[in-house]
Design a protein around this motif. Structure first.
Motif, PDB file in Angstrom:
ATOM      1  N   SER A  64      20.949  67.320  32.758  1.00 42.15           N
ATOM      2  CA  SER A  64      20.689  65.897  32.540  1.00 42.15           C
ATOM      3  C   SER A  64      19.650  65.334  33.495  1.00 42.15           C
ATOM      4  N   ARG A  65      19.738  65.653  34.773  1.00 40.22           N
ATOM      5  CA  ARG A  65      18.821  65.040  35.735  1.00 40.22           C
ATOM      6  C   ARG A  65      17.377  65.443  35.470  1.00 40.22           C
ATOM      7  N   SER A  66      17.156  66.702  35.172  1.00 35.93           N
ATOM      8  CA  SER A  66      15.783  67.149  34.895  1.00 35.93           C
ATOM      9  C   SER A  66      15.225  66.495  33.642  1.00 35.93           C
ATOM     10  N   ARG A  67      16.034  66.427  32.596  1.00 38.09           N
ATOM     11  CA  ARG A  67      15.532  65.863  31.341  1.00 38.09           C
ATOM     12  C   ARG A  67      15.292  64.358  31.459  1.00 38.09           C
ATOM     13  N   GLU A  68      16.072  63.662  32.309  1.00 35.18           N
ATOM     14  CA  GLU A  68      15.868  62.223  32.463  1.00 35.18           C
ATOM     15  C   GLU A  68      14.537  61.928  33.138  1.00 35.18           C
ATOM     16  N   TYR A  69      14.224  62.652  34.194  1.00 37.35           N
ATOM     17  CA  TYR A  69      12.936  62.459  34.854  1.00 37.35           C
ATOM     18  C   TYR A  69      11.782  62.722  33.892  1.00 37.35           C
ATOM     19  N   GLU A  70      11.886  63.806  33.114  1.00 39.89           N
ATOM     20  CA  GLU A  70      10.810  64.154  32.185  1.00 39.89           C
ATOM     21  C   GLU A  70      10.697  63.126  31.068  1.00 39.89           C
ATOM     22  N   ALA A  71      11.841  62.641  30.560  1.00 41.06           N
ATOM     23  CA  ALA A  71      11.808  61.626  29.516  1.00 41.06           C
ATOM     24  C   ALA A  71      11.239  60.315  30.037  1.00 41.06           C
ATOM     25  N   ASP A  72      11.509  59.966  31.293  1.00 41.50           N
ATOM     26  CA  ASP A  72      10.898  58.774  31.887  1.00 41.50           C
ATOM     27  C   ASP A  72       9.377  58.905  31.881  1.00 41.50           C
ATOM     28  N   ARG A  73       8.895  60.075  32.283  1.00 44.33           N
ATOM     29  CA  ARG A  73       7.445  60.284  32.381  1.00 44.33           C
ATOM     30  C   ARG A  73       6.786  60.217  31.003  1.00 44.33           C
ATOM     31  N   HIS A  85      26.196  61.740  29.620  1.00 43.13           N
ATOM     32  CA  HIS A  85      24.833  62.161  29.925  1.00 43.13           C
ATOM     33  C   HIS A  85      23.863  61.872  28.790  1.00 43.13           C
ATOM     34  N   LEU A  86      24.356  61.468  27.634  1.00 48.89           N
ATOM     35  CA  LEU A  86      23.471  61.131  26.528  1.00 48.89           C
ATOM     36  C   LEU A  86      22.738  59.814  26.772  1.00 48.89           C
ATOM     37  N   PHE A  87      23.328  58.911  27.543  1.00 51.61           N
ATOM     38  CA  PHE A  87      22.812  57.558  27.677  1.00 51.61           C
ATOM     39  C   PHE A  87      21.679  57.481  28.696  1.00 51.61           C
ATOM     40  N   ILE A  88      20.854  56.446  28.562  1.00 46.80           N
ATOM     41  CA  ILE A  88      19.724  56.273  29.469  1.00 46.80           C
ATOM     42  C   ILE A  88      20.189  55.908  30.873  1.00 46.80           C
ATOM     43  N   VAL A  89      21.308  55.178  31.000  1.00 46.67           N
ATOM     44  CA  VAL A  89      21.945  54.943  32.301  1.00 46.67           C
ATOM     45  C   VAL A  89      23.417  55.317  32.182  1.00 46.67           C
ATOM     46  N   ALA A 117      32.907  54.926  26.041  1.00 46.20           N
ATOM     47  CA  ALA A 117      32.376  55.940  26.953  1.00 46.20           C
ATOM     48  C   ALA A 117      33.449  56.403  27.927  1.00 46.20           C
ATOM     49  N   GLU A 118      34.306  55.499  28.394  1.00 44.53           N
ATOM     50  CA  GLU A 118      35.369  55.877  29.309  1.00 44.53           C
ATOM     51  C   GLU A 118      36.345  56.840  28.644  1.00 44.53           C
ATOM     52  N   ARG A 119      36.532  56.698  27.327  1.00 39.49           N
ATOM     53  CA  ARG A 119      37.417  57.612  26.602  1.00 39.49           C
ATOM     54  C   ARG A 119      36.734  58.936  26.278  1.00 39.49           C
ATOM     55  N   ALA A 126      27.453  68.509  25.622  1.00 38.94           N
ATOM     56  CA  ALA A 126      28.626  67.636  25.559  1.00 38.94           C
ATOM     57  C   ALA A 126      29.772  68.317  24.823  1.00 38.94           C
ATOM     58  N   THR A 127      29.469  69.049  23.750  1.00 39.49           N
ATOM     59  CA  THR A 127      30.500  69.742  22.989  1.00 39.49           C
ATOM     60  C   THR A 127      31.187  70.804  23.835  1.00 39.49           C
ATOM     61  N   LEU A 128      30.396  71.621  24.536  1.00 41.75           N
ATOM     62  CA  LEU A 128      30.969  72.682  25.353  1.00 41.75           C
ATOM     63  C   LEU A 128      31.744  72.119  26.549  1.00 41.75           C
ATOM     64  N   ALA A 129      31.209  71.079  27.178  1.00 39.30           N
ATOM     65  CA  ALA A 129      31.907  70.482  28.315  1.00 39.30           C
ATOM     66  C   ALA A 129      33.256  69.915  27.884  1.00 39.30           C
ATOM     67  N   GLY A 130      33.273  69.256  26.736  1.00 28.77           N
ATOM     68  CA  GLY A 130      34.534  68.729  26.225  1.00 28.77           C
ATOM     69  C   GLY A 130      35.521  69.831  25.896  1.00 28.77           C
ATOM     70  N   ALA A 131      35.021  70.952  25.344  1.00 28.21           N
ATOM     71  CA  ALA A 131      35.896  72.074  25.004  1.00 28.21           C
ATOM     72  C   ALA A 131      36.477  72.720  26.255  1.00 28.21           C
ATOM     73  N   ILE A 132      35.653  72.846  27.301  1.00 29.35           N
ATOM     74  CA  ILE A 132      36.145  73.430  28.554  1.00 29.35           C
ATOM     75  C   ILE A 132      37.225  72.542  29.163  1.00 29.35           C
ATOM     76  N   GLY A 133      37.003  71.244  29.138  1.00 30.61           N
ATOM     77  CA  GLY A 133      38.022  70.333  29.631  1.00 30.61           C
ATOM     78  C   GLY A 133      39.310  70.428  28.834  1.00 30.61           C
ATOM     79  N   MET A 134      39.181  70.603  27.512  1.00 32.80           N
ATOM     80  CA  MET A 134      40.359  70.731  26.655  1.00 32.80           C
ATOM     81  C   MET A 134      41.135  72.003  27.002  1.00 32.80           C
ATOM     82  N   LEU A 135      40.418  73.125  27.162  1.00 28.44           N
ATOM     83  CA  LEU A 135      41.084  74.377  27.515  1.00 28.44           C
ATOM     84  C   LEU A 135      41.776  74.268  28.873  1.00 28.44           C
ATOM     85  N   ALA A 136      41.117  73.597  29.811  1.00 27.68           N
ATOM     86  CA  ALA A 136      41.711  73.432  31.130  1.00 27.68           C
ATOM     87  C   ALA A 136      43.011  72.631  31.055  1.00 27.68           C
TER      88      ALA A 136
END
Length: 322
Positions: free
Chosen positions: A195-204, A243-247, A235-237, A147-157
């Protein structure tokens, strides 16, 4: 997901961050971006949990302030062989939850007040078990750094229009425009893969911790339906934290939601239902027939939220928490 794949994806996101720095400032920009990336990762390692919890106005809960939720988490942590994490509540009508922290010894789980209102005790246990699975898998550190890196990339963009005059940029203004458009999209693609891989594994693993996959399956169905109707302004802001949230907490009001960071809900529920069947691949429910270990400081009140349901009325057909 395996640690190697996670490391490769995070390295790719860091490389993207450096590439954006080079396009904006040449070799000097590359060095600056590298130093900033190192500093941000170090800062995220030690402070990401506080940042995210503060971002969502979470307040720490105790046995006295939220006895039902606290006791559910305590029981699940014991069953999962984990240290007791800190428990937080968020005053938010959208039902949701997440986990954060750099390791199991410094982890926290947070749930919204909306979640506690619409779920019964078995479903709350399923959700909290899912979040503890993230802690057990060390997903929480990966998620917060991502999340930190994604936010930083968006900021640079976003800064590209003002600082994107690098003469060494072979694509000139076209390159600057590409950075503005493609860099945030690429960052989101990496978030999706993680996120998708970790969600499936966390569900299991969460289903194994609580002992009944159908508890989580039922909770996911309710959360998905309710979250689509209730707006989460925080979350919208801060879409980079979705991706941190369960849904998925976003309602698609901006480009950041073009790529979902969560697996399809029907697939998640289907996998959990398959786990609940004989031979479905799960380890089977935990044996709840043994007397529950009671904490020394425990009072005589119920260990789970009072939903008004009679014992045994949960999805398992009996009362395993009694």
């Amino acid at each position: 997901m395996g640690y190697l794949r996670t490391a490769i994806l995070l390295a790719g996101m860091t490389g993207l961050f450096l590439a954006v720095g080079y396009l904006l400032g040449g070799s000097g920009g590359l060095v600056i971006a590298f130093v900033v990336a190192l500093a941000m990762n170090a800062f995220a390692y030690w402070n990401s949990d506080k940042m995210v919890l503060g971002m969502y106005g979470a307040r720490e809960a105790s046995r006295q302030s939220a006895p039902e939720l606290y006791d559910v988490v305590e029981e699940l942590a014991r069953r999962g062989g984990l240290p007791m994490p800190k428990v937080y509540l968020m005053d938010n009508d959208q039902p949701n939850a997440f986990a954060t922290g750099r390791n199991p010894e410094n982890a926290a789980v947070a749930a919204t007040t909306g979640l506690l209102r619409i779920l019964n005790r078995e479903e709350i246990a399923g959700v909290m078990a899912h979040e503890l699975a993230h802690v057990k898998n060390h997903d929480t550190l990966t998620m917060t750094i991502t999340a930190t890196l994604a936010g930083a990339i968006g900021m640079l963009a976003n800064f590209a229009l003002f600082f994107g005059n690098n003469r060494n940029n072979p694509l000139g203004i076209i390159g600057t425009i590409l950075v503005m458009i493609l860099a945030p999209m690429a960052a989101m693609l990496v978030q999706m893969a993680i996120s998708r891989s970790r969600e499936y594994e966390a569900d299991r693993i969460g289903a194994e911790i609580c002992g009944q996959p159908l508890w989580l399956a039922s909770a996911l169905g309710k959360l998905q339906h309710a979250s689509e109707r209730v707006l989460n302004e925080r979350a919208e802001r801060n879409p980079a934290t979705a991706h941190l949230f369960i849904v998925n907490p976003l309602h698609g009001r901006n480009m950041d939601n073009l790529f979902s960071t969560h697996p399809d809900m029907k697939n998640r529920i289907r996998r959990l239902e398959e786990m609940s069947r004989p031979g479905g691949g799960g380890k089977g429910p935990i044996d709840y027939s043994r007397p529950r270990q009671q904490p020394a400081s425990r009072s005589g009140r119920s260990s789970v939220p009072n939903t008004g349901r009679k014992p045994g009325s949960g999805s398992s057909g009996r009362d395993p928490w009694g």
